[in-house]
Design a protein around this motif. Structure first.
Motif, mmCIF file in Angstrom:
data_model
loop_
_atom_site.group_PDB
_atom_site.id
_atom_site.type_symbol
_atom_site.label_atom_id
_atom_site.label_comp_id
_atom_site.label_asym_id
_atom_site.label_seq_id
_atom_site.Cartn_x
_atom_site.Cartn_y
_atom_site.Cartn_z
ATOM 1 N N ALA A 4 -17.680 25.762 -34.688
ATOM 2 C CA ALA A 4 -16.462 26.370 -35.254
ATOM 3 C C ALA A 4 -16.429 27.864 -34.939
ATOM 4 O O ALA A 4 -15.387 28.415 -34.554
ATOM 5 C CB ALA A 4 -16.420 26.141 -36.763
ATOM 6 N N ARG A 5 -17.601 28.492 -35.087
ATOM 7 C CA ARG A 5 -17.665 29.933 -34.814
ATOM 8 C C ARG A 5 -17.428 30.207 -33.331
ATOM 9 O O ARG A 5 -16.766 31.172 -32.956
ATOM 10 C CB ARG A 5 -19.040 30.449 -35.239
ATOM 11 C CG ARG A 5 -19.006 31.924 -35.622
ATOM 12 C CD ARG A 5 -20.333 32.359 -36.165
ATOM 13 N NE ARG A 5 -20.687 31.647 -37.374
ATOM 14 C CZ ARG A 5 -21.935 31.317 -37.701
ATOM 15 N NH1 ARG A 5 -22.922 31.607 -36.917
ATOM 16 N NH2 ARG A 5 -22.171 30.689 -38.816
ATOM 17 N N LEU A 6 -17.961 29.350 -32.502
ATOM 18 C CA LEU A 6 -17.783 29.509 -31.048
ATOM 19 C C LEU A 6 -16.298 29.426 -30.683
ATOM 20 O O LEU A 6 -15.777 30.243 -29.903
ATOM 21 C CB LEU A 6 -18.565 28.414 -30.316
ATOM 22 C CG LEU A 6 -18.822 28.623 -28.839
ATOM 23 C CD1 LEU A 6 -19.825 29.752 -28.627
ATOM 24 C CD2 LEU A 6 -19.372 27.351 -28.200
ATOM 25 N N PHE A 20 -20.579 15.327 -37.036
ATOM 26 C CA PHE A 20 -21.089 15.942 -35.806
ATOM 27 C C PHE A 20 -22.572 16.344 -35.938
ATOM 28 O O PHE A 20 -23.351 16.146 -35.007
ATOM 29 C CB PHE A 20 -20.235 17.176 -35.470
ATOM 30 C CG PHE A 20 -20.610 17.853 -34.187
ATOM 31 C CD1 PHE A 20 -20.467 17.199 -32.975
ATOM 32 C CD2 PHE A 20 -21.114 19.142 -34.180
ATOM 33 C CE1 PHE A 20 -20.809 17.820 -31.782
ATOM 34 C CE2 PHE A 20 -21.456 19.778 -32.993
ATOM 35 C CZ PHE A 20 -21.300 19.112 -31.797
ATOM 36 N N ASP A 21 -22.938 16.861 -37.109
ATOM 37 C CA ASP A 21 -24.333 17.287 -37.303
ATOM 38 C C ASP A 21 -25.295 16.121 -37.085
ATOM 39 O O ASP A 21 -26.323 16.253 -36.441
ATOM 40 C CB ASP A 21 -24.529 17.849 -38.721
ATOM 41 C CG ASP A 21 -23.833 19.195 -38.873
ATOM 42 O OD1 ASP A 21 -23.298 19.693 -37.862
ATOM 43 O OD2 ASP A 21 -23.813 19.735 -39.985
ATOM 44 N N PRO A 45 -24.781 22.701 -36.485
ATOM 45 C CA PRO A 45 -24.001 22.567 -35.257
ATOM 46 C C PRO A 45 -22.496 22.686 -35.506
ATOM 47 O O PRO A 45 -21.764 23.272 -34.701
ATOM 48 C CB PRO A 45 -24.362 21.168 -34.761
ATOM 49 C CG PRO A 45 -25.684 20.899 -35.348
ATOM 50 C CD PRO A 45 -25.738 21.613 -36.646
ATOM 51 N N THR A 46 -22.038 22.153 -36.640
ATOM 52 C CA THR A 46 -20.615 22.247 -36.959
ATOM 53 C C THR A 46 -20.211 23.704 -37.124
ATOM 54 O O THR A 46 -19.196 24.164 -36.557
ATOM 55 C CB THR A 46 -20.314 21.465 -38.252
ATOM 56 O OG1 THR A 46 -20.659 20.107 -38.033
ATOM 57 C CG2 THR A 46 -18.860 21.564 -38.638
ATOM 58 N N ARG A 65 -13.413 21.025 -40.043
ATOM 59 C CA ARG A 65 -13.011 19.798 -40.748
ATOM 60 C C ARG A 65 -13.181 18.561 -39.864
ATOM 61 O O ARG A 65 -13.675 17.534 -40.308
ATOM 62 C CB ARG A 65 -11.555 19.900 -41.192
ATOM 63 C CG ARG A 65 -11.432 20.803 -42.382
ATOM 64 C CD ARG A 65 -10.118 20.620 -43.075
ATOM 65 N NE ARG A 65 -10.052 21.428 -44.279
ATOM 66 C CZ ARG A 65 -8.969 21.631 -44.976
ATOM 67 N NH1 ARG A 65 -7.846 21.078 -44.605
ATOM 68 N NH2 ARG A 65 -8.992 22.364 -46.055
ATOM 69 N N LEU A 66 -12.761 18.718 -38.599
ATOM 70 C CA LEU A 66 -12.844 17.587 -37.675
ATOM 71 C C LEU A 66 -14.300 17.173 -37.453
ATOM 72 O O LEU A 66 -14.646 15.984 -37.545
ATOM 73 C CB LEU A 66 -12.198 17.976 -36.331
ATOM 74 C CG LEU A 66 -12.163 16.883 -35.282
ATOM 75 C CD1 LEU A 66 -11.103 15.855 -35.642
ATOM 76 C CD2 LEU A 66 -11.859 17.458 -33.908
#
Lengths: 236, 395
Positions: free
Chosen positions: A83-85, A57-58, A78-79, A50-51
């Protein structure tokens, strides 16, 4: 004798049961820690997504020079990757913390080792990401410069620059992690030197005449700029 | 140098070894002839910069704006001149280059008389040039400043100028000498500063371009990015103003206005068209970060034209310039890269312009350029839309 066997059997069974009973709190604690960290990781993934979506960010990553946003599949934006990272990092941290719950020396040592290694991993990732950004920037610089010099091989030249920088960044990151030892440095030296040598040979053998003509043109141009037809256009 | 406080006219000349004395003598003699009752002071500007005005001046003689592609702040002698004029209580101060001027043009008169006799605040110099000269000015600077500020200043990139006392005092009080010393004093900075306020502005044709013909830039992309960068920067600064201006009006013009007829130059545009095609082939993906798909499509069609018939539509060129200005404003990519990637497009425009004016005389070429400027003005709503909502058109 049968009595002795029976006694030994029950004694070992008792020891196993006692050991297993001793492990139960640790396992329960680890499962609890994993459940909590799973929940936290899911929360972090949601918040990160969300942030990052909120701040675009993309698009920022796109502006920093990485691949165009429309080239990313939805699951690999990238988002989504960030997030997954975050999710997996937190889960890994939970697993490490859970291991310490066993109160076993080996688990604790492993956990400590992993925690000690984490800053190096973060630094190596930072080096690699900085290298990727620098590679992208230099690739664009080389491509624009080569096109403005009207070199036909602008794209090949810029790709060479890009991959050399990525290679350098990878070697530095691996070196920072202590993976591969001197092999990485030697391999990098061989590949880098090989590329430069290949480029030098290509220019020296394949494009000798073109270079000579270009130098000749440059010398003539410095002497008598009016000779060229296009110079009749004054840009300033 | 005249006595302290005694000059009604102050003329500054950058001190160039072996070059400034002759021009100083000529200016003094002309001023004495034209205004015998007014005191005139010629100030040799040695390039020493006061600490408050920015970093130390670059070593070596000052470069002509037309040769160097715009005077940047540290190279500008303007603050020195303005301070000298203030100190001497001058009603006019002028900056002239130390180059040899057109003897027959009476250029000193046309530079100073609009301020002294007509009450103008700023005299922008123009020079007699051929139809193929000043391509960056013709293709970008003139049409863009005209569309933005609504004044038809033919050559805003001038190395010379004349300003009234009122304007000199306003300029000296400007905070940007301290806050932005790198750009303050640049020619485009000064022109946009004047155009954005209520000053009386005019242009004077001062004969042929002083000194030898402008050098061929060693690196065209460097010069183009510097000039376009300065211009786009000033666009950002004055955005609220130019969005309220529509159309344009002529500015009072003095001196002999004409375009020098060409001497039968044979211009082969093949190399320029080749540069455009190469750019289209290798930089298209970078351009796609700035230009909308329709423009990219039109560029694709253009790249398939033969060199002899190559053209870039005026509206297409206007939108390209506007899109790059917006890209600079929103930082679509690193700014220097953005500006340098414009070079093949610019060369394409130059090739098309050369093809179109090849058979025209000076007046015809000027009329053709006027059509281009009118198109820039007509396309201005597109610029305003993109400026206000850059993401709406985002490819």
């Amino acid at each position: 004798m049968w009595e002795q066997v029976k006694e030994s059997f029950f004694q070992s069974l008792g020891r196993i049961a006692a050991a297993a009973a001793g492990l139960v709190p640790g396992v329960v604690a680890m499962v609890l820690v994993l459940i909590v960290s799973l929940l936290l990781a899911a929360l972090v993934r949601l918040m990160t997504r969300r942030l990052l979506t909120g701040i675009g960010f993309d698009r920022l990553v796109h502006r920093w020079g990485f691949t165009a946003a429309d080239e990313w599949p939805p699951s690999r934006t990238p988002t989504a990757v960030a997030a997954r990272l975050g999710f997996w990092l937190l889960l890994l941290l939970g697993a490490v913390v859970g291991l310490t719950g066993f109160d076993a020396a080996l688990a604790r040592a492993l956990a400590l080792r992993l925690l000690e290694f984490l800053p190096q991993v973060v630094a190596a990732v930072a080096i690699f990401v900085a290298g990727l950004m620098a590679a992208r920037f230099l690739e664009r610089n080389a491509r624009i410069g080569a096109v403005n010099m009207q070199l036909r091989s602008a794209r090949a030249l810029s790709l060479t620059v890009k991959w050399l920088v990525i290679l350098l960044a990878s070697a530095m990151a691996l070196n920072h992690l202590g993976i591969g030892g001197s092999i990485v440095a030697i391999s990098f030296g061989i590949v880098f030197g090989g590329v430069v040598l290949a480029a030098a040979l290509a220019v020296g053998l394949g494009a000798r005449d073109s270079v000579a003509r270009a130098l000749e043109r440059k010398r003539e141009g410095e002497g008598a700029p009016e000779d060229k037809d296009e110079d009749a256009v004054r840009h300033l | 140098m005249g006595p302290e406080g005694g000059g009604a006219i102050v003329v500054g000349i950058p001190a160039v070894p072996g070059g400034a004395a002759a021009i100083a003598e000529q200016v003094t003699a002309d001023l004495k002839r034209l205004y015998p009752t007014r005191g005139a002071t010629v100030v040799l500007l040695d390039g020493e910069r006061p600490a408050s005005a920015g970093p130390a001046a670059a070593e070596g003689p000052p470069r002509s704006a037309l040769a160097a592609g715009g005077i940047a702040g540290p190279e500008s002698r303007l603050p020195d001149l303005l301070r000298a004029a203030q100190r001497l209580g001058a009603s006019l101060c002028a900056l002239v280059t130390a180059e040899r001027h057109d003897e027959g043009a009476d250029w000193v008169r046309w530079l100073v008389s609009p301020v002294l006799d007509e009450g103008f605040d700023y005299v922008c110099p123009s020079y007699l040039r051929g139809k193929y000269d000043g391509a960056i000015n013709n293709g970008i600077v003139y049409p863009l400043t005209r569309a933005l500020f609504g004044k038809r200043l033919r050559q805003p990139l001038g190395a010379e100028l004349a300003v009234s006392r009122k304007l000199a005092e306003v300029l000296l009080r400007d905070e940007e000498w301290k806050t932005d010393p790198v750009h303050a004093g640049a020619d485009i900075w000064l022109v946009t500063k004047v155009l954005s306020r209520e000053f009386r502005i005019c242009q004077s044709f001062l004969g042929r371009l002083p000194g030898p013909a402008a050098d061929r830039p060693a690196d065209l992309s460097e010069v183009l990015s510097r000039i376009a960068g300065l211009l786009f920067r000033e666009m950002e600064r004055h955005a609220p103003l130019w969005q309220r201006i529509a159309g344009s009006e002529p500015v009072p013009t003095f001196g002999e206005v004409r375009v020098l007829e060409d001497e039968g130059q044979r211009i082969d545009v093949a190399r320029m068209v080749g540069a455009f095609e190469l750019g289209h082939q290798d930089l298209r993906d970078l351009w796609s970060e700035v230009l909308p798909p329709a423009t990219l499509l039109a560029l694709g069609h253009a790249s398939r034209q033969p060199a002899t018939a190559f053209r870039l539509d005026d509206a297409l060129w206007a939108r390209i310039v506007f899109d790059f200005a917006v890209g600079y404003h929103v930082r679509s990519m690193e700014r220097t890269q953005l500006l340098k990637s414009m070079t093949p497009l610019y060369l394409g425009w130059v090739a098309g312009f050369v093809n179109e004016v090849r058979g025209l005389d000076g007046a015809g070429a000027e009329a053709r350029l006027d059509r281009l400027c009118t198109t820039f003005e007509r396309e201005k709503p597109y610029l305003i839309s993109r400026w206000r909502w850059p993401d709406r058109f985002r490819p």
